[in-house]
Design an enzyme around this catalytic site. Sequence first.
Site, PDB file in Angstrom:
ATOM      1  N   CYS A   1      19.676  -0.639 -12.610  1.00 54.67           N
ATOM      2  CA  CYS A   1      20.012  -0.533 -11.189  1.00 54.67           C
ATOM      3  C   CYS A   1      21.435  -1.023 -10.923  1.00 54.67           C
ATOM      4  O   CYS A   1      21.662  -2.216 -10.722  1.00 54.67           O
ATOM      5  CB  CYS A   1      19.021  -1.334 -10.348  1.00 54.67           C
ATOM      6  SG  CYS A   1      19.394  -1.286  -8.593  1.00 54.67           S
TER       7      CYS A   1
ATOM      8  N   CYS B   1      21.994  -2.739  -7.572  1.00 56.12           N
ATOM      9  CA  CYS B   1      21.598  -4.154  -7.488  1.00 56.12           C
ATOM     10  C   CYS B   1      22.597  -5.044  -8.234  1.00 56.12           C
ATOM     11  O   CYS B   1      22.933  -6.124  -7.771  1.00 56.12           O
ATOM     12  CB  CYS B   1      20.227  -4.385  -8.128  1.00 56.12           C
ATOM     13  SG  CYS B   1      19.024  -3.084  -7.876  1.00 56.12           S
ATOM     14  N   ASP B   2      23.051  -4.617  -9.386  1.00 58.90           N
ATOM     15  CA  ASP B   2      23.731  -5.534 -10.301  1.00 58.90           C
ATOM     16  C   ASP B   2      25.242  -5.330 -10.454  1.00 58.90           C
ATOM     17  O   ASP B   2      25.903  -6.138 -11.110  1.00 58.90           O
ATOM     18  CB  ASP B   2      23.077  -5.431 -11.695  1.00 58.90           C
ATOM     19  CG  ASP B   2      21.620  -5.889 -11.654  1.00 58.90           C
ATOM     20  OD1 ASP B   2      21.292  -6.714 -10.783  1.00 58.90           O
ATOM     21  OD2 ASP B   2      20.821  -5.414 -12.474  1.00 58.90           O
TER      22      ASP B   2
END
Length: 318
Positions: free
Chosen positions: A136, A139-140
């Site tokens: 992801c 997200c990261d």
Amino acid sequence: MPEQTRDVAIIGGGPAGLTAGLYLCRAKIDTILLEQQLTGGQAVNSPLIENYPGFPEGISGAELVERMKAQVDRFGLEIKTFSKAMKLVLDDQVKVISLEDGEIRARSVIVTSGRSPRKMGIPGEDTYTGRGISYCATCDAPLFKDKVVMVIGGGDAAVEEALHLARFASKVILVHRRDQLRASDYLQERAHSEPKLEFMWNSEVTEITGGDVVKSASVFNNVTSERTEVPVSGIFFYVGNVPNTDFLVDVVELDETGYVVTDNNLESSVPGIFAAGDVRANRFKQVIVAAAEGALASAGAQRFLESVGVRQAYEGGH
Ligand code: NAP
């Protein structure tokens, strides 16, 4: 039939499930939505959705799903989360869903359980997941500011996420097993004009190594047979998806890749069980399609309830 049997249980809280829930609650049909952990499905991982009508500037997947969630809350959709694997069995006319803390009985089920990222199964993948390996980028990505990262895959997701990563990383290396991307033309155009993006064509990552965190990837060129050790801080896998249908094996018909086979009304091989969105054997995996299929499946479920004498005739149109 026991009193606690629900009219409809929706399994999965992404755009398909939330839309089905919206339609059913608005029609005042007794509905429960079951969602593993958090609602949202894969759409929440999309940094920017530009092809969902009504948002001319685009909207992040997380915000779009948040708005869908607010809409079902307004109509009182009951949402129950669970964490462990579920089971679905048929008990005469009733569908019984077993969760870790009990069971839900429903006359009709709409499966909107979506898909999960496919793993490659290469050495180092499990060891470094969460320690440099991610599925992801949305997200990261901020964790890799000014670092070199690698993206594996050549589809829409790989290119979209590589472009997102380029906003943070110093360099993004996209490794693809062929010499041509599968991604849509508009994404390819953007990718080719992004200066931070480099391509390794005809290339396959065979192993990931490091210490506490990822340090490098071994890349095999399948044309020249050359092997290269590429130093990277992060690796993002986008090599496709697998449908979340383990609980449906031997319950409804699945295609050879595990997606739910339905008729044109989105009804599966079992009367009263419908499927919508990414989990269904459809060709076009898009948020707009998932939402539309959620609406269609809700109409199918209402007609099914009518056919078993539970509801008034469904006229459609709300
Ligand atoms: P995808 O389209 O199936 O692409 C998967 C990519 O991974 C392909 O390039 C494939 O290579 C590669 N791959 C598969 N197995 C591999 C392996 N074992 N080793 C190395 N590479 C491997 O998956 P996706 O990109 O996740 O997209 C899924 C669906 O969602 C698509 O329908 C897509 O259009 C849709 N989507 C749309 C958007 C958008 O509209 N903006 C964004 C994201 C996703 P090959 O090309 O050689 O097969």
